[in-house]
Design a protein around this motif. Structure first.
Motif, mmCIF file in Angstrom:
data_model
loop_
_atom_site.group_PDB
_atom_site.id
_atom_site.type_symbol
_atom_site.label_atom_id
_atom_site.label_comp_id
_atom_site.label_asym_id
_atom_site.label_seq_id
_atom_site.Cartn_x
_atom_site.Cartn_y
_atom_site.Cartn_z
ATOM 1 N N ARG A 131 11.181 18.691 22.821
ATOM 2 C CA ARG A 131 12.101 19.349 23.757
ATOM 3 C C ARG A 131 13.497 18.734 23.720
ATOM 4 N N GLU A 132 13.607 17.593 23.071
ATOM 5 C CA GLU A 132 14.870 16.865 22.972
ATOM 6 C C GLU A 132 15.481 16.626 24.353
ATOM 7 N N GLU A 133 14.659 15.997 25.216
ATOM 8 C CA GLU A 133 15.125 15.672 26.557
ATOM 9 C C GLU A 133 14.310 14.509 27.112
ATOM 10 N N LEU A 134 14.859 13.865 28.140
ATOM 11 C CA LEU A 134 14.141 12.804 28.831
ATOM 12 C C LEU A 134 13.020 13.392 29.666
ATOM 13 N N TRP A 135 11.908 12.663 29.774
ATOM 14 C CA TRP A 135 10.866 13.110 30.690
ATOM 15 C C TRP A 135 10.213 11.922 31.375
ATOM 16 N N ASN A 136 9.968 12.126 32.645
ATOM 17 C CA ASN A 136 9.344 11.111 33.488
ATOM 18 C C ASN A 136 7.854 11.418 33.560
ATOM 19 N N LYS A 137 7.031 10.522 33.010
ATOM 20 C CA LYS A 137 5.594 10.755 32.959
ATOM 21 C C LYS A 137 5.028 10.983 34.359
ATOM 22 N N GLY A 138 4.353 12.132 34.534
ATOM 23 C CA GLY A 138 3.704 12.439 35.798
ATOM 24 C C GLY A 138 4.591 13.143 36.811
ATOM 25 N N ILE B 83 12.948 0.542 33.091
ATOM 26 C CA ILE B 83 13.189 -0.792 33.645
ATOM 27 C C ILE B 83 13.689 -0.698 35.083
ATOM 28 N N GLN B 84 14.587 0.245 35.347
ATOM 29 C CA GLN B 84 15.211 0.354 36.666
ATOM 30 C C GLN B 84 14.285 0.932 37.730
ATOM 31 N N THR B 85 13.429 1.882 37.339
ATOM 32 C CA THR B 85 12.581 2.570 38.322
ATOM 33 C C THR B 85 11.174 2.002 38.420
ATOM 34 N N GLY B 86 10.701 1.341 37.349
ATOM 35 C CA GLY B 86 9.332 0.851 37.334
ATOM 36 C C GLY B 86 8.318 1.919 36.969
ATOM 37 N N ASP B 87 8.798 3.125 36.641
ATOM 38 C CA ASP B 87 7.950 4.223 36.169
ATOM 39 C C ASP B 87 8.303 4.523 34.713
ATOM 40 N N THR B 88 7.360 5.065 33.961
ATOM 41 C CA THR B 88 7.636 5.326 32.549
ATOM 42 C C THR B 88 8.498 6.567 32.353
ATOM 43 N N TRP B 89 9.505 6.398 31.525
ATOM 44 C CA TRP B 89 10.383 7.479 31.078
ATOM 45 C C TRP B 89 10.365 7.479 29.553
ATOM 46 N N THR C 200 5.577 16.167 36.958
ATOM 47 C CA THR C 200 5.041 17.489 37.325
ATOM 48 C C THR C 200 3.532 17.457 37.565
ATOM 49 N N SER C 201 2.809 16.625 36.824
ATOM 50 C CA SER C 201 1.342 16.576 36.947
ATOM 51 C C SER C 201 0.870 15.656 38.055
ATOM 52 N N GLY C 202 1.699 14.688 38.434
ATOM 53 C CA GLY C 202 1.275 13.684 39.396
ATOM 54 C C GLY C 202 0.540 12.524 38.756
ATOM 55 N N HIS C 203 0.348 12.586 37.441
ATOM 56 C CA HIS C 203 -0.368 11.539 36.709
ATOM 57 C C HIS C 203 0.628 10.464 36.267
ATOM 58 N N THR C 204 1.102 9.730 37.225
ATOM 59 C CA THR C 204 2.176 8.774 37.009
ATOM 60 C C THR C 204 1.702 7.468 36.391
ATOM 61 N N GLN C 205 2.672 6.715 35.896
ATOM 62 C CA GLN C 205 2.404 5.410 35.311
ATOM 63 C C GLN C 205 3.354 4.388 35.924
ATOM 64 N N LYS C 206 2.795 3.466 36.688
ATOM 65 C CA LYS C 206 3.582 2.391 37.267
ATOM 66 C C LYS C 206 3.549 1.198 36.312
ATOM 67 N N VAL C 207 4.704 0.792 35.855
ATOM 68 C CA VAL C 207 4.789 -0.265 34.846
ATOM 69 C C VAL C 207 4.445 -1.623 35.458
ATOM 70 N N LYS C 208 3.490 -2.303 34.826
ATOM 71 C CA LYS C 208 3.092 -3.646 35.252
ATOM 72 C C LYS C 208 3.654 -4.727 34.326
#
Length: 217
Positions: free
Chosen positions: A55-62, A43-49, A64-72
């Protein structure tokens, strides 16, 4: 309805499933899980987390890969125990390089794969299918594909093709050659849909505009 994180019902592990959908093509891209922290970061960043259960951890989609998701858009279902995340996807959504994670079919009696050719209004379903295929080509960029060539050449090349196909449609119509008109009109629609994808304009928006004009008339 306004989104309220206080209404979300997490499971015993503190997680809620999140269905990720391409906001343009409407293709379902993946299923992941969020906890309260990853939801807040989304919600705060507009990117998917998400929360990785393995792995039992948070991860931000893209990240490392650059394949990001901008939330619309971000929605929850009637039971408030499932999220729907509409995104602008950059590149493939799946870790194996596919546009969507849902690429394998299971044979089911009476399923779409076994259905008879569409008739009547159902024929327009091919537009949604074509939009999904074009979105897939945009994300995966398979070598040798014509659609890949168009996207990599950019908007000027796509516009040039739209202009060329428009001229061909005019010529076919002027010559009263319906067979040629059918062929050229199909080319024009295809290239127009590539242009819409390139500009991140959903076909749904075009349908809504047509519907609004129909109501006004």
């Amino acid at each position: 309805m306004t989104f309220s994180v206080d209404q979300i019902k997490y499971d015993a592990q503190g997680l809620v499933p999140a269905i990720v959908q391409d906001a343009v093509s409407k293709e379902v891209l993946m299923l992941a899980y969020m906890n309260s922290e990853s939801l807040q970061r989304t919600i705060q960043t507009g990117d998917t987390w998400f929360w990785s259960r393995s792995r039992e951890e948070l991860w931000n989609k893209g990240a490392t890969s650059g394949h990001t998701q901008k939330v619309k858009a971000l929605r929850y279902d009637c039971d408030a125990d499932t999220l729907l995340v509409l995104v602008e996807q950059v590149g493939p959504a799946c870790h194996n390089g596919s546009y969507t994670c849902f690429t394998s079919n299971i044979a089911v009696e009476g399923s779409i794969e076994e259905a008879a050719p569409a008739t009547g209004g159902d024929r327009f379903a091919i537009l949604a299918e074509l939009e999904a295929v074009i979105a897939s080509r945009d994300a995966e960029r398979p070598e040798g594909a014509y659609t890949t060539y168009l996207f990599e050449k950019g908007v000027d090349k796509i516009l040039k093709k739209v202009g060329e196909e428009t001229a061909e449609v005019i010529i076919a119509a002027k010559n009263k050659d319906n067979e040629e008109l059918r062929y050229e009109a199909s080319d024009l629609i295809f290239h127009l849909m590539v242009l819409l994808r390139n500009n991140k304009l959903p076909l749904d928006d075009i349908m809504k505009e047509l519907a609004n004009r129909h109501v006004k008339k």
